[in-house]
Scaffold this motif. Structure first.
Motif, mmCIF file in Angstrom:
data_model
loop_
_atom_site.group_PDB
_atom_site.id
_atom_site.type_symbol
_atom_site.label_atom_id
_atom_site.label_comp_id
_atom_site.label_asym_id
_atom_site.label_seq_id
_atom_site.Cartn_x
_atom_site.Cartn_y
_atom_site.Cartn_z
ATOM 1 N N VAL A 77 0.829 -1.197 0.000
ATOM 2 C CA VAL A 77 0.000 0.000 0.000
ATOM 3 C C VAL A 77 0.871 1.257 0.000
ATOM 4 C CG1 VAL A 77 -1.665 1.330 1.375
ATOM 5 C CG2 VAL A 77 -2.002 -1.129 1.033
ATOM 6 N N ALA A 78 1.921 1.252 0.816
ATOM 7 C CA ALA A 78 2.829 2.405 0.861
ATOM 8 C C ALA A 78 3.502 2.613 -0.494
ATOM 9 C CB ALA A 78 3.880 2.213 1.957
ATOM 10 N N ASP A 79 3.878 1.531 -1.155
ATOM 11 C CA ASP A 79 4.525 1.618 -2.465
ATOM 12 C C ASP A 79 3.564 2.177 -3.509
ATOM 13 O OD1 ASP A 79 6.606 1.292 -4.338
ATOM 14 O OD2 ASP A 79 5.952 -0.745 -4.832
ATOM 15 N N VAL A 80 2.329 1.706 -3.498
ATOM 16 C CA VAL A 80 1.339 2.214 -4.448
ATOM 17 C C VAL A 80 1.081 3.695 -4.189
ATOM 18 C CG1 VAL A 80 -1.063 2.029 -5.217
ATOM 19 C CG2 VAL A 80 0.283 -0.043 -4.831
ATOM 20 N N ASP A 81 0.980 4.079 -2.930
ATOM 21 C CA ASP A 81 0.797 5.485 -2.570
ATOM 22 C C ASP A 81 1.931 6.334 -3.144
ATOM 23 O OD1 ASP A 81 1.528 7.816 -0.574
ATOM 24 O OD2 ASP A 81 -0.589 7.367 -0.188
ATOM 25 N N THR A 82 3.159 5.897 -2.937
ATOM 26 C CA THR A 82 4.322 6.621 -3.449
ATOM 27 C C THR A 82 4.287 6.699 -4.979
ATOM 28 O OG1 THR A 82 5.659 5.961 -1.557
ATOM 29 C CG2 THR A 82 6.857 6.646 -3.541
ATOM 30 N N SER A 83 3.942 5.597 -5.613
ATOM 31 C CA SER A 83 3.906 5.552 -7.077
ATOM 32 C C SER A 83 2.888 6.514 -7.661
ATOM 33 C CB SER A 83 3.606 4.133 -7.556
ATOM 34 O OG SER A 83 4.654 3.267 -7.204
ATOM 35 N N ILE A 84 1.700 6.570 -7.071
ATOM 36 C CA ILE A 84 0.710 7.471 -7.660
ATOM 37 C C ILE A 84 1.083 8.930 -7.406
ATOM 38 C CG2 ILE A 84 -1.161 5.793 -7.702
ATOM 39 C CD1 ILE A 84 -2.408 7.162 -5.318
ATOM 40 N N ARG A 85 1.758 9.199 -6.291
ATOM 41 C CA ARG A 85 2.244 10.564 -6.058
ATOM 42 C C ARG A 85 3.315 10.926 -7.099
ATOM 43 N NH1 ARG A 85 0.554 12.665 -1.124
ATOM 44 N NH2 ARG A 85 -0.419 11.114 0.213
ATOM 45 N N LEU A 87 3.507 9.854 -10.047
ATOM 46 C CA LEU A 87 2.848 10.046 -11.336
ATOM 47 C C LEU A 87 2.200 11.421 -11.446
ATOM 48 C CD1 LEU A 87 1.190 6.560 -11.896
ATOM 49 C CD2 LEU A 87 3.077 7.562 -13.200
ATOM 50 N N GLY A 88 2.231 12.171 -10.351
ATOM 51 C CA GLY A 88 1.724 13.526 -10.385
ATOM 52 C C GLY A 88 0.310 13.701 -9.864
ATOM 53 N N VAL A 89 -0.231 12.673 -9.234
ATOM 54 C CA VAL A 89 -1.557 12.815 -8.650
ATOM 55 C C VAL A 89 -1.448 13.788 -7.477
ATOM 56 C CG1 VAL A 89 -3.398 11.596 -7.417
ATOM 57 C CG2 VAL A 89 -2.280 10.512 -9.382
ATOM 58 N N VAL A 94 -5.018 11.799 -3.662
ATOM 59 C CA VAL A 94 -4.367 10.534 -3.305
ATOM 60 C C VAL A 94 -5.247 9.658 -2.410
ATOM 61 C CG1 VAL A 94 -2.396 9.483 -2.108
ATOM 62 C CG2 VAL A 94 -2.033 11.328 -3.748
ATOM 63 N N PRO A 95 -5.838 10.169 -1.328
ATOM 64 C CA PRO A 95 -6.642 9.286 -0.472
ATOM 65 C C PRO A 95 -7.795 8.607 -1.220
ATOM 66 C CG PRO A 95 -6.162 11.316 0.691
ATOM 67 C CD PRO A 95 -5.713 11.505 -0.737
ATOM 68 N N LYS A 96 -8.447 9.346 -2.101
ATOM 69 C CA LYS A 96 -9.548 8.769 -2.886
ATOM 70 C C LYS A 96 -9.030 7.657 -3.800
ATOM 71 C CE LYS A 96 -13.216 10.030 -6.085
ATOM 72 N NZ LYS A 96 -13.834 11.102 -6.850
ATOM 73 N N ARG A 97 -7.928 7.931 -4.465
ATOM 74 C CA ARG A 97 -7.344 6.912 -5.352
ATOM 75 C C ARG A 97 -6.878 5.688 -4.567
ATOM 76 N NH1 ARG A 97 -5.086 8.962 -10.847
ATOM 77 N NH2 ARG A 97 -6.576 10.630 -11.148
ATOM 78 N N MET A 98 -6.303 5.930 -3.398
ATOM 79 C CA MET A 98 -5.826 4.821 -2.574
ATOM 80 C C MET A 98 -6.993 3.954 -2.098
ATOM 81 S SD MET A 98 -2.631 4.618 -2.672
ATOM 82 C CE MET A 98 -2.542 3.294 -1.490
ATOM 83 N N ARG A 99 -8.105 4.570 -1.717
ATOM 84 C CA ARG A 99 -9.285 3.786 -1.313
ATOM 85 C C ARG A 99 -9.764 2.930 -2.483
ATOM 86 N NH1 ARG A 99 -10.377 8.400 1.489
ATOM 87 N NH2 ARG A 99 -11.732 9.259 -0.118
ATOM 88 N N LYS A 100 -9.766 3.534 -3.669
ATOM 89 C CA LYS A 100 -10.205 2.790 -4.857
ATOM 90 C C LYS A 100 -9.252 1.625 -5.143
ATOM 91 C CE LYS A 100 -11.270 3.104 -9.708
ATOM 92 N NZ LYS A 100 -11.217 3.846 -10.943
#
Length: 174
Positions: A77-85, A87-89, A94-100
């Motif tokens: 989860v931490a890695d995905v969070d970092t990755s989407i950040r 990517l410029g999100v 970020v919290p909405k995308r992470m929940r999804k």
């Protein structure tokens, strides 16, 4: 930030070794060339989700492994969070995308687990992969190849000793 704190409380080096072993598995060209996973952010997420799922499946029912399995999921989860950040999100999105994405991951866990438990796991996995890890119109032979890959990876993980996992060693045996 909570998930990062939680990982730090336990043996972070072991969790990191296990997680990096799973990440290394997602870099196999076979997954993208033969098995049909798209070489995109979404495809790489799906490949990693498959490997994290397989690791969770391996650890299930073993009391000594369940806490470390949760730590590996937290690391994912931490890695995905970092990755989407990266990517410029924007921070507010970020919290909405992470929940999804968390919902997507746990839906995959549920569906893939049911497929493994079916009367014909190969066929059930191939069907479950379409529209998830694979595009809906992916060729049947690619879905079958990915289902076979998952079954073989599950068998290899099943052979990894509990003590090896607890020491951070996750040899997929290629």
């Amino acid at each position: 930030m909570f998930h990062r704190w939680r990982i730090a409380r336990r043996n972070r080096a072991i969790v990191e070794e296990l997680y990096q072993s799973l990440v290394a598995e997602t870099r196999q060209p076979e997954l993208y060339e033969r098995c049909g996973i798209a070489d995109t952010f979404s495809g790489r997420f799906e490949a990693l989700a498959i490997h994290v799922f397989l690791f969770l499946r391996r650890c299930r029912g073993e009391p000594r492994l369940e806490p470390i399995a949760q730590d590996v999921v937290d690391r994912f989860v931490a890695d995905v969070d970092t990755s989407i950040r990266e990517l410029g999100v924007g921070d507010q999105s970020v919290p909405k995308r992470m929940r999804k994405l968390a919902g997507v991951f746990y839906e995959r866990v549920r569906v893939y687990d049911a497929a493994f438990g079916s009367d014909d796991p190969a066929a059930a996995l191939a069907a479950a992969l379409k529209g998830r890890a694979l595009e809906e119109d992916t060729a049947a032979d690619a879905a079958t190849a990915l289902a076979t890959y998952m079954q073989e990876a599950a068998d290899r993980l099943g052979a990894v000793l509990e003590d090896d996992i607890l020491s951070g060693s996750l040899n997929f045996g290629h």
